[in-house]
Design a protein around this motif. Structure first.
Motif, PDB file in Angstrom:
ATOM      1  N   LEU A 125       0.843  -1.195   0.000  1.00  0.00           N
ATOM      2  CA  LEU A 125       0.000   0.000   0.000  1.00  0.00           C
ATOM      3  C   LEU A 125       0.878   1.245   0.000  1.00  0.00           C
ATOM      4  CD1 LEU A 125      -2.914   1.095   0.255  1.00  0.00           C
ATOM      5  CD2 LEU A 125      -2.688   0.866   2.735  1.00  0.00           C
ATOM      6  N   PRO A 126       0.806   2.073  -1.044  1.00  0.00           N
ATOM      7  CA  PRO A 126       1.638   3.278  -1.107  1.00  0.00           C
ATOM      8  C   PRO A 126       1.404   4.203   0.090  1.00  0.00           C
ATOM      9  CG  PRO A 126       0.627   2.837  -3.241  1.00  0.00           C
ATOM     10  CD  PRO A 126      -0.016   1.906  -2.253  1.00  0.00           C
ATOM     11  N   ASP A 127       2.482   4.809   0.571  1.00  0.00           N
ATOM     12  CA  ASP A 127       2.384   5.701   1.722  1.00  0.00           C
ATOM     13  C   ASP A 127       1.386   6.837   1.485  1.00  0.00           C
ATOM     14  OD1 ASP A 127       4.332   4.176   2.927  1.00  0.00           O
ATOM     15  OD2 ASP A 127       5.981   5.518   2.385  1.00  0.00           O
ATOM     16  N   ALA A 128       1.315   7.328   0.253  1.00  0.00           N
ATOM     17  CA  ALA A 128       0.490   8.500  -0.047  1.00  0.00           C
ATOM     18  C   ALA A 128      -1.000   8.253   0.138  1.00  0.00           C
ATOM     19  CB  ALA A 128       0.767   8.980  -1.472  1.00  0.00           C
ATOM     20  N   ILE A 129      -1.431   7.007   0.082  1.00  0.00           N
ATOM     21  CA  ILE A 129      -2.866   6.727   0.198  1.00  0.00           C
ATOM     22  C   ILE A 129      -3.204   5.806   1.365  1.00  0.00           C
ATOM     23  CG2 ILE A 129      -3.287   7.129  -2.251  1.00  0.00           C
ATOM     24  CD1 ILE A 129      -3.365   4.106  -2.657  1.00  0.00           C
ATOM     25  N   ALA A 130      -2.203   5.416   2.136  1.00  0.00           N
ATOM     26  CA  ALA A 130      -2.442   4.462   3.222  1.00  0.00           C
ATOM     27  C   ALA A 130      -3.470   4.976   4.226  1.00  0.00           C
ATOM     28  CB  ALA A 130      -1.121   4.132   3.930  1.00  0.00           C
ATOM     29  N   ARG A 131      -3.476   6.297   4.459  1.00  0.00           N
ATOM     30  CA  ARG A 131      -4.379   6.857   5.474  1.00  0.00           C
ATOM     31  C   ARG A 131      -5.855   6.741   5.085  1.00  0.00           C
ATOM     32  NH1 ARG A 131      -1.962  11.018   2.752  1.00  0.00           N
ATOM     33  NH2 ARG A 131      -3.244  12.701   1.910  1.00  0.00           N
ATOM     34  N   TYR A 132      -6.140   6.497   3.813  1.00  0.00           N
ATOM     35  CA  TYR A 132      -7.525   6.392   3.366  1.00  0.00           C
ATOM     36  C   TYR A 132      -8.081   4.965   3.454  1.00  0.00           C
ATOM     37  CZ  TYR A 132      -6.350  10.897   1.219  1.00  0.00           C
ATOM     38  OH  TYR A 132      -5.931  12.193   1.005  1.00  0.00           O
ATOM     39  N   VAL A 133      -7.240   4.029   3.810  1.00  0.00           N
ATOM     40  CA  VAL A 133      -7.644   2.616   3.799  1.00  0.00           C
ATOM     41  C   VAL A 133      -7.858   2.135   5.223  1.00  0.00           C
ATOM     42  CG1 VAL A 133      -7.008   0.288   3.048  1.00  0.00           C
ATOM     43  CG2 VAL A 133      -6.336   2.271   1.672  1.00  0.00           C
ATOM     44  N   VAL A 134      -9.038   1.579   5.489  1.00  0.00           N
ATOM     45  CA  VAL A 134      -9.369   1.076   6.824  1.00  0.00           C
ATOM     46  C   VAL A 134      -9.895  -0.346   6.725  1.00  0.00           C
ATOM     47  CG1 VAL A 134      -9.896   3.372   7.731  1.00  0.00           C
ATOM     48  CG2 VAL A 134     -11.722   2.014   6.707  1.00  0.00           C
ATOM     49  N   GLU A 135      -9.710  -1.095   7.795  1.00  0.00           N
ATOM     50  CA  GLU A 135     -10.222  -2.465   7.822  1.00  0.00           C
ATOM     51  C   GLU A 135     -11.749  -2.453   7.702  1.00  0.00           C
ATOM     52  OE1 GLU A 135      -9.540  -6.575  10.382  1.00  0.00           O
ATOM     53  OE2 GLU A 135      -8.585  -4.699  11.003  1.00  0.00           O
ATOM     54  N   LYS A 136     -12.250  -3.336   6.877  1.00  0.00           N
ATOM     55  CA  LYS A 136     -13.670  -3.471   6.546  1.00  0.00           C
ATOM     56  C   LYS A 136     -14.161  -2.363   5.612  1.00  0.00           C
ATOM     57  CE  LYS A 136     -13.700  -7.031   9.227  1.00  0.00           C
ATOM     58  NZ  LYS A 136     -13.543  -8.370   8.617  1.00  0.00           N
ATOM     59  N   GLY A 137     -13.264  -1.467   5.205  1.00  0.00           N
ATOM     60  CA  GLY A 137     -13.626  -0.442   4.235  1.00  0.00           C
ATOM     61  C   GLY A 137     -13.491  -0.975   2.817  1.00  0.00           C
ATOM     62  N   SER A 138     -13.816  -0.140   1.852  1.00  0.00           N
ATOM     63  CA  SER A 138     -13.776  -0.546   0.446  1.00  0.00           C
ATOM     64  C   SER A 138     -12.521  -0.029  -0.237  1.00  0.00           C
ATOM     65  CB  SER A 138     -15.005   0.005  -0.297  1.00  0.00           C
ATOM     66  OG  SER A 138     -16.199  -0.554   0.204  1.00  0.00           O
ATOM     67  N   ILE A 139     -12.012  -0.832  -1.164  1.00  0.00           N
ATOM     68  CA  ILE A 139     -10.899  -0.432  -2.013  1.00  0.00           C
ATOM     69  C   ILE A 139     -11.098  -1.095  -3.374  1.00  0.00           C
ATOM     70  CG2 ILE A 139      -9.349  -2.325  -1.353  1.00  0.00           C
ATOM     71  CD1 ILE A 139      -7.047  -0.202  -1.458  1.00  0.00           C
ATOM     72  N   THR A 140     -10.619  -0.433  -4.418  1.00  0.00           N
ATOM     73  CA  THR A 140     -10.718  -0.998  -5.757  1.00  0.00           C
ATOM     74  C   THR A 140      -9.342  -1.456  -6.204  1.00  0.00           C
ATOM     75  OG1 THR A 140     -12.458   0.614  -6.238  1.00  0.00           O
ATOM     76  CG2 THR A 140     -11.523  -0.572  -8.101  1.00  0.00           C
ATOM     77  N   VAL A 141      -9.244  -2.720  -6.580  1.00  0.00           N
ATOM     78  CA  VAL A 141      -7.989  -3.308  -7.049  1.00  0.00           C
ATOM     79  C   VAL A 141      -8.180  -3.776  -8.482  1.00  0.00           C
ATOM     80  CG1 VAL A 141      -6.214  -5.058  -6.654  1.00  0.00           C
ATOM     81  CG2 VAL A 141      -7.453  -4.063  -4.701  1.00  0.00           C
ATOM     82  N   ASP A 142      -7.483  -3.151  -9.415  1.00  0.00           N
ATOM     83  CA  ASP A 142      -7.646  -3.463 -10.844  1.00  0.00           C
ATOM     84  C   ASP A 142      -9.119  -3.428 -11.260  1.00  0.00           C
ATOM     85  OD1 ASP A 142      -5.046  -3.570 -11.688  1.00  0.00           O
ATOM     86  OD2 ASP A 142      -4.902  -5.744 -11.759  1.00  0.00           O
ATOM     87  N   GLY A 143      -9.847  -2.467 -10.693  1.00  0.00           N
ATOM     88  CA  GLY A 143     -11.242  -2.290 -11.070  1.00  0.00           C
ATOM     89  C   GLY A 143     -12.228  -3.154 -10.321  1.00  0.00           C
ATOM     90  N   VAL A 144     -11.763  -3.939  -9.365  1.00  0.00           N
ATOM     91  CA  VAL A 144     -12.632  -4.834  -8.598  1.00  0.00           C
ATOM     92  C   VAL A 144     -12.913  -4.222  -7.228  1.00  0.00           C
ATOM     93  CG1 VAL A 144     -12.956  -7.166  -7.690  1.00  0.00           C
ATOM     94  CG2 VAL A 144     -11.589  -6.812  -9.766  1.00  0.00           C
ATOM     95  N   SER A 145     -14.179  -4.037  -6.906  1.00  0.00           N
ATOM     96  CA  SER A 145     -14.574  -3.530  -5.598  1.00  0.00           C
ATOM     97  C   SER A 145     -14.386  -4.629  -4.558  1.00  0.00           C
ATOM     98  CB  SER A 145     -16.046  -3.091  -5.618  1.00  0.00           C
ATOM     99  OG  SER A 145     -16.492  -2.754  -4.319  1.00  0.00           O
ATOM    100  N   LEU A 146     -13.531  -4.359  -3.562  1.00  0.00           N
ATOM    101  CA  LEU A 146     -13.209  -5.365  -2.555  1.00  0.00           C
ATOM    102  C   LEU A 146     -13.263  -4.758  -1.155  1.00  0.00           C
ATOM    103  CD1 LEU A 146     -10.165  -6.954  -4.399  1.00  0.00           C
ATOM    104  CD2 LEU A 146     -12.401  -8.026  -4.073  1.00  0.00           C
ATOM    105  N   THR A 147     -13.439  -5.613  -0.161  1.00  0.00           N
ATOM    106  CA  THR A 147     -13.441  -5.202   1.237  1.00  0.00           C
ATOM    107  C   THR A 147     -12.090  -5.512   1.851  1.00  0.00           C
ATOM    108  OG1 THR A 147     -15.819  -5.627   1.447  1.00  0.00           O
ATOM    109  CG2 THR A 147     -14.537  -5.531   3.481  1.00  0.00           C
ATOM    110  N   VAL A 148     -11.524  -4.538   2.525  1.00  0.00           N
ATOM    111  CA  VAL A 148     -10.232  -4.723   3.184  1.00  0.00           C
ATOM    112  C   VAL A 148     -10.425  -5.645   4.389  1.00  0.00           C
ATOM    113  CG1 VAL A 148      -8.344  -3.576   4.403  1.00  0.00           C
ATOM    114  CG2 VAL A 148      -9.430  -2.471   2.431  1.00  0.00           C
ATOM    115  N   SER A 149      -9.744  -6.785   4.380  1.00  0.00           N
ATOM    116  CA  SER A 149      -9.904  -7.750   5.470  1.00  0.00           C
ATOM    117  C   SER A 149      -8.763  -7.693   6.473  1.00  0.00           C
ATOM    118  CB  SER A 149     -10.013  -9.181   4.915  1.00  0.00           C
ATOM    119  OG  SER A 149      -8.881  -9.515   4.118  1.00  0.00           O
TER     120      SER A 149
END
Length: 207
Positions: A125-149
């Protein structure tokens, strides 16, 4: 706007290097079926504009230098498989989350841990965007909507220089119907964080 629900696995059938851009021809019968000039299609999570429709099952897009530099699109070659999604319709269900198709950064697949019914994939996870990512939150990986586990910090930086990592759990459908199913360790993937987190941060700063 997209939802992060991949409609089809497409294939790069031709690439052309331009002076400060690239032109890609992508085969995807479903997403091309109602596509026209100017329509938006997400390719591995990158919102691209249809230039032409070719033979009814393929479309061409022009990718500017900034997009090539900020995403993994520049590494695509003839034969590469890609996740495809048409822009969301206002009368459709929101199966994933609100996805803009604007890549915030790239990560690297660090490990894959298979289980009986799913597979856990760890991604840097790049440092520049790490603060926006939380457990059980949403993130898109290669266009796929996924839940951070899962979230964590490694003792040593990954090959791409990032120490933070996150994990997602891929169900059989995602493994079978997206490029994430076969992405080996070391693969570079496009990441887009939940835009709502960025808006909240901006509002808090101005408050």
């Amino acid at each position: 706007m997209f939802t992060g629900i991949v409609e089809e696995l497409g294939e790069i059938v031709a690439t052309e290097q331009l002076a400060d851009a690239a032109r890609l021809t992508i085969r995807g019968k479903l997403v091309t079926s109602d596509a026209g000039h100017g329509d938006s299609i997400a390719v591995n999570g990158v919102c691209l504009t249809v230039v032409d429709v070719v033979d009814g099952d393929s479309f061409t897009v022009d990718v500017m230098a900034e997009t090539l530099n900020r995403s993994s699109i520049g590494a695509l070659v003839e034969g590469s498989r890609v996740n495809l999604e048409r822009a969301a319709a206002l009368d459709s269900r929101l199966g994933g989350h609100l996805v803009q198709g604007h890549v915030d950064g790239t990560g690297t697949v660090l490990s894959r841990t298979p289980s009986e019914n799913w597979e856990i994939v760890r991604i840097s996870l790049p440092d520049a965007i790490a603060r926006y990512v939380v457990e059980k939150g949403s993130i898109t990986v290669d266009g796929v909507s996924l839940t951070v586990s899962g979230l964590g910090i490694a003792d040593d930086a990954a090959a791409d220089g990032n120490r933070d990592w996150f994990e997602v759990s891929l169900i059989p459908t995602t493994l079978a119907l997206t490029v994430l199913g076969t992405a080996p360790v070391g693969t570079t993937v496009n990441l887009e964080v939940d835009v709502i987190a960025k808006y909240v941060e901006r509002l808090a700063q101005r408050g």
